[in-house]
Design a protein around this motif. Structure first.
Motif, PDB file in Angstrom:
ATOM      1  N   ILE A  32      42.826  31.641  53.552  1.00 24.58           N
ATOM      2  CA  ILE A  32      41.484  32.202  53.385  1.00 24.58           C
ATOM      3  C   ILE A  32      41.620  33.513  52.628  1.00 24.58           C
ATOM      4  CG2 ILE A  32      39.437  33.092  54.557  1.00 24.58           C
ATOM      5  CD1 ILE A  32      40.089  31.288  56.913  1.00 24.58           C
ATOM      6  N   THR A  33      40.988  33.595  51.467  1.00 20.42           N
ATOM      7  CA  THR A  33      41.039  34.809  50.653  1.00 20.42           C
ATOM      8  C   THR A  33      39.636  35.388  50.552  1.00 20.42           C
ATOM      9  OG1 THR A  33      42.841  33.831  49.348  1.00 20.42           O
ATOM     10  CG2 THR A  33      41.765  35.794  48.461  1.00 20.42           C
ATOM     11  N   THR A  34      39.475  36.609  51.056  1.00 25.79           N
ATOM     12  CA  THR A  34      38.178  37.271  51.016  1.00 25.79           C
ATOM     13  C   THR A  34      38.146  38.310  49.902  1.00 25.79           C
ATOM     14  OG1 THR A  34      38.830  38.984  52.602  1.00 25.79           O
ATOM     15  CG2 THR A  34      37.873  36.961  53.501  1.00 25.79           C
ATOM     16  N   TYR A  35      36.979  38.477  49.308  1.00 27.82           N
ATOM     17  CA  TYR A  35      36.767  39.468  48.253  1.00 27.82           C
ATOM     18  C   TYR A  35      35.613  40.376  48.689  1.00 27.82           C
ATOM     19  CZ  TYR A  35      39.660  36.460  45.312  1.00 27.82           C
ATOM     20  OH  TYR A  35      40.700  35.709  44.795  1.00 27.82           O
ATOM     21  N   THR A  36      35.946  41.613  49.005  1.00 28.12           N
ATOM     22  CA  THR A  36      34.927  42.600  49.358  1.00 28.12           C
ATOM     23  C   THR A  36      34.301  43.134  48.069  1.00 28.12           C
ATOM     24  OG1 THR A  36      36.091  43.198  51.382  1.00 28.12           O
ATOM     25  CG2 THR A  36      34.511  44.796  50.531  1.00 28.12           C
ATOM     26  N   SER A  37      32.996  43.296  48.067  1.00 32.18           N
ATOM     27  CA  SER A  37      32.281  43.719  46.862  1.00 32.18           C
ATOM     28  C   SER A  37      32.684  45.127  46.445  1.00 32.18           C
ATOM     29  CB  SER A  37      30.775  43.671  47.098  1.00 32.18           C
ATOM     30  OG  SER A  37      30.365  42.359  47.454  1.00 32.18           O
ATOM     31  N   ASP A  38      32.558  45.383  45.157  1.00 30.20           N
ATOM     32  CA  ASP A  38      32.857  46.717  44.611  1.00 30.20           C
ATOM     33  C   ASP A  38      31.557  47.517  44.568  1.00 30.20           C
ATOM     34  OD1 ASP A  38      34.036  48.894  43.468  1.00 30.20           O
ATOM     35  OD2 ASP A  38      34.278  48.011  41.479  1.00 30.20           O
ATOM     36  N   LEU A  39      31.038  47.811  45.764  1.00 29.21           N
ATOM     37  CA  LEU A  39      29.812  48.575  45.916  1.00 29.21           C
ATOM     38  C   LEU A  39      30.056  49.740  46.867  1.00 29.21           C
ATOM     39  CD1 LEU A  39      27.308  45.620  46.533  1.00 29.21           C
ATOM     40  CD2 LEU A  39      27.669  46.827  44.378  1.00 29.21           C
ATOM     41  N   ARG A  40      29.254  50.759  46.761  1.00 31.44           N
ATOM     42  CA  ARG A  40      29.384  51.899  47.660  1.00 31.44           C
ATOM     43  C   ARG A  40      29.171  51.457  49.103  1.00 31.44           C
ATOM     44  NH1 ARG A  40      25.907  57.575  47.310  1.00 31.44           N
ATOM     45  NH2 ARG A  40      27.046  58.672  48.968  1.00 31.44           N
ATOM     46  N   GLY A  41      30.128  51.810  49.973  1.00 33.41           N
ATOM     47  CA  GLY A  41      30.021  51.472  51.384  1.00 33.41           C
ATOM     48  C   GLY A  41      30.283  50.021  51.709  1.00 33.41           C
ATOM     49  N   ALA A  42      30.821  49.243  50.765  1.00 30.57           N
ATOM     50  CA  ALA A  42      30.991  47.798  50.969  1.00 30.57           C
ATOM     51  C   ALA A  42      32.060  47.470  51.995  1.00 30.57           C
ATOM     52  CB  ALA A  42      31.321  47.117  49.648  1.00 30.57           C
ATOM     53  N   GLY A  43      33.072  48.310  52.143  1.00 31.14           N
ATOM     54  CA  GLY A  43      34.173  48.022  53.054  1.00 31.14           C
ATOM     55  C   GLY A  43      33.795  48.166  54.516  1.00 31.14           C
ATOM     56  N   LEU A  47      23.159  38.934  28.449  1.00 35.03           N
ATOM     57  CA  LEU A  47      23.338  39.423  29.820  1.00 35.03           C
ATOM     58  C   LEU A  47      24.147  40.715  29.791  1.00 35.03           C
ATOM     59  CD1 LEU A  47      24.381  36.000  31.409  1.00 35.03           C
ATOM     60  CD2 LEU A  47      22.114  37.058  31.536  1.00 35.03           C
ATOM     61  N   LEU A  48      23.609  41.765  30.400  1.00 34.39           N
ATOM     62  CA  LEU A  48      24.281  43.058  30.431  1.00 34.39           C
ATOM     63  C   LEU A  48      25.459  43.014  31.389  1.00 34.39           C
ATOM     64  CD1 LEU A  48      24.238  46.059  29.518  1.00 34.39           C
ATOM     65  CD2 LEU A  48      22.799  46.511  31.549  1.00 34.39           C
ATOM     66  N   LEU A  49      26.613  43.524  30.952  1.00 32.06           N
ATOM     67  CA  LEU A  49      27.799  43.619  31.799  1.00 32.06           C
ATOM     68  C   LEU A  49      27.878  45.043  32.350  1.00 32.06           C
ATOM     69  CD1 LEU A  49      30.429  41.696  29.618  1.00 32.06           C
ATOM     70  CD2 LEU A  49      29.045  40.823  31.520  1.00 32.06           C
ATOM     71  N   GLU A  50      27.582  45.179  33.639  1.00 33.14           N
ATOM     72  CA  GLU A  50      27.558  46.512  34.229  1.00 33.14           C
ATOM     73  C   GLU A  50      27.765  46.406  35.737  1.00 33.14           C
ATOM     74  OE1 GLU A  50      24.829  50.523  33.939  1.00 33.14           O
ATOM     75  OE2 GLU A  50      23.809  48.593  34.119  1.00 33.14           O
ATOM     76  N   ASN A  51      28.692  47.181  36.269  1.00 38.24           N
ATOM     77  CA  ASN A  51      28.841  47.275  37.720  1.00 38.24           C
ATOM     78  C   ASN A  51      29.253  48.667  38.176  1.00 38.24           C
ATOM     79  OD1 ASN A  51      31.581  47.489  37.187  1.00 38.24           O
ATOM     80  ND2 ASN A  51      32.069  45.392  37.810  1.00 38.24           N
ATOM     81  N   SER A  52      29.495  49.588  37.257  1.00 40.58           N
ATOM     82  CA  SER A  52      29.846  50.960  37.629  1.00 40.58           C
ATOM     83  C   SER A  52      29.580  51.869  36.451  1.00 40.58           C
ATOM     84  CB  SER A  52      31.319  51.053  38.044  1.00 40.58           C
ATOM     85  OG  SER A  52      32.160  51.076  36.906  1.00 40.58           O
ATOM     86  N   MET A  53      29.823  53.192  36.641  1.00 39.50           N
ATOM     87  CA  MET A  53      29.596  54.159  35.564  1.00 39.50           C
ATOM     88  C   MET A  53      30.763  54.223  34.591  1.00 39.50           C
ATOM     89  SD  MET A  53      26.595  55.369  36.074  1.00 39.50           S
ATOM     90  CE  MET A  53      26.588  56.864  35.074  1.00 39.50           C
ATOM     91  N   ASN A  54      31.856  53.560  34.911  1.00 46.79           N
ATOM     92  CA  ASN A  54      33.059  53.700  34.086  1.00 46.79           C
ATOM     93  C   ASN A  54      33.645  52.359  33.666  1.00 46.79           C
ATOM     94  OD1 ASN A  54      33.507  56.665  33.988  1.00 46.79           O
ATOM     95  ND2 ASN A  54      33.575  56.427  36.219  1.00 46.79           N
ATOM     96  N   ASN A  55      32.792  51.437  33.269  1.00 44.91           N
ATOM     97  CA  ASN A  55      33.286  50.177  32.740  1.00 44.91           C
ATOM     98  C   ASN A  55      33.926  50.391  31.368  1.00 44.91           C
ATOM     99  OD1 ASN A  55      30.387  48.683  34.138  1.00 44.91           O
ATOM    100  ND2 ASN A  55      32.455  48.441  34.912  1.00 44.91           N
ATOM    101  N   PHE A  56      34.801  49.447  31.006  1.00 46.80           N
ATOM    102  CA  PHE A  56      35.377  49.350  29.662  1.00 46.80           C
ATOM    103  C   PHE A  56      36.190  50.591  29.259  1.00 46.80           C
ATOM    104  CE2 PHE A  56      31.149  47.215  29.700  1.00 46.80           C
ATOM    105  CZ  PHE A  56      31.637  45.933  29.878  1.00 46.80           C
ATOM    106  N   GLU A  57      36.948  51.120  30.225  1.00 49.30           N
ATOM    107  CA  GLU A  57      37.884  52.193  29.909  1.00 49.30           C
ATOM    108  C   GLU A  57      39.184  51.583  29.384  1.00 49.30           C
ATOM    109  OE1 GLU A  57      37.275  55.595  30.114  1.00 49.30           O
ATOM    110  OE2 GLU A  57      35.214  54.871  30.417  1.00 49.30           O
ATOM    111  N   ARG A  58      39.961  52.382  28.692  1.00 48.05           N
ATOM    112  CA  ARG A  58      41.228  51.929  28.115  1.00 48.05           C
ATOM    113  C   ARG A  58      42.133  51.285  29.170  1.00 48.05           C
ATOM    114  NH1 ARG A  58      45.779  55.661  24.907  1.00 48.05           N
ATOM    115  NH2 ARG A  58      47.519  54.182  25.198  1.00 48.05           N
TER     116      ARG A  58
END
Length: 370
Positions: free
Chosen positions: A144-155, A297-308
């Motif tokens: 069983i592999t769980t994936y916690t969301s990358d959101l504030r307070g998700a953990g 479709l916009l690709l966005e999930n944080s303020m720092n996407n697409f960094e080097r």
């Protein structure tokens, strides 16, 4: 129901539960049970039923007897018993269980002599037991592999448990724990549980006990792998497991269930070269084998996407649009840029087609959700 009528629809069972005579063996939790049997080559099971006939069942050294009418499961092959961890002193040390079916004449005993507790080994609240003297079926392993969301307070620091259901049965409710820091924000956690063969995986129940500070948990998705058959099933959560919302537990259907929505997981790897990153707004268009496309479709999930050198993951919900297998993608600057994006990209530039190699690469994984 007549006595000794093995094929009767209903059966009379007497279930005798022996609590161990050791310190703190008794429990105030709610105990329940489920029977699994076979009749004329067909696997049959009861629903989960409560074991309760007094205010003080399951005290230390006590023998509790329950007379219950249940659907006839034929020859009982295994038994699932556990509790809900409620009340003060919920830990329970179960010694053994006797079962007598007056309808079929079967009389058997199930030995355990162990704890059902989240704090004592083997750290589980349920156990599968098999009749004494029977050939115990081989155990199967499920990852069983769980994936916690990358959101504030998700953990969460709460205790998470899961049950995997199949067309032949179900696993016991098992606490998912492999480190002191499971279920952190954006984290992938892997667990291995053992059970009898449950057949083709059909659904998943997952939840937590609301323990600890800020126990609410935002679950992205879960993957379940049968190590015996290689079947891999995806379950999309994408919601909070939160007592305040009444969702401490979720029952999830496989992502490829009939009538499910199409959801795509898009992973974008920005190249690790000087100047590779961007603060522009990036969009993607998915093209399906049938000629349909997703639209921009916009690709966005944080303020720092697409960094080097960064890997960014996005979930794109297409609803019930039947896109089918993805044959091509176009990815590039969004047609409409935010104020921040305007400073970093050419405003109004159309999405440009890109292959999966080069400075900016992407991988597409399709899931469905009901």
């Amino acid at each position: 129901v007549s006595v000794k009528d093995p094929k009767a629809a209903q059966a009379q069972y007497r279930i005798t539960v022996h609590t161990s005579d050791i310190k703190f063996a008794g429990t105030d939790a709610n105990v329940s049970c489920q029977l699994f049997g076979e009749m004329e080559g067909k696997l049959i099971s009861t629903e989960r039923f409560a074991l309760s006939n007094a205010k003080n069942n399951f005290e230390r050294g006590q023998v509790d007897v329950f007379n219950i009418t249940l659907p006839n499961v034929g020859e009982v092959r295994r038994l699932l018993i556990g509790h809900d961890n409620s009340g003060v002193g919920s830990d329970w040390h179960l010694n053994n269980i006797e079962l007598l079916c007056a309808t079929t004449g079967q009389h058997c005993r199930f030995y355990y002599n162990g704890w059902l507790s989240k704090d004592e080994p083997p750290y589980k609240l349920e156990v599968e037991l098999f009749p004494e003297g029977s050939d115990k079926p081989p155990l199967c392993r499920y990852t069983i592999t769980t994936y916690t969301s990358d959101l504030r307070g998700a953990g969460t620091d709460a205790n998470v448990s899961a049950i995997v259901f199949g067309d032949k049965g179900q696993t016991p409710s098992t606490k998912l724990e492999s480190s002191h820091n499971n279920f952190e924000r954006g984290q992938r956690d892997e667990f291995v549980i053992e059970s009898v063969d449950i057949g083709k995986i059909t659904k998943l129940q997952i939840g937590h006990d609301d323990a600890g500070l800020a126990p609410a948990w935002h679950l992205s998705h879960v993957e379940v792998l049968s190590q015996a058959t290689g079947q891999r099933v995806y379950f999309l959560g994408d919601q909070w497991l939160d007592k305040k919302l009444g969702t401490l537990s979720l029952t999830l259907e496989p992502s490829d269930a009939k009538g499910a929505k199409q959801v795509f997981k898009v992973s974008v790897q920005t190249g690790d070269v000087r100047g590779a990153g961007t603060d522009a707004d990036i969009s993607i268009i998915l093209f399906g084998a049938g000629g349909m496309d997703s639209g921009e479709l916009l690709l966005e999930n944080s303020m720092n996407n697409f960094e080097r050198g960064q890997l960014d993951e996005f979930k794109l919900d297409l609803g019930h649009l039947e896109l089918g297998a993805v044959t091509k993608v176009e990815i590039g600057f969004s047609t409409s840029q935010s104020l921040g994006g305007k400073a970093s990209a050419l405003f109004g530039k159309q999405c440009e087609s890109r292959s999966f190699d080069g400075a900016l690469t992407s991988s597409i994984t399709s899931h469905n959700t009901t």
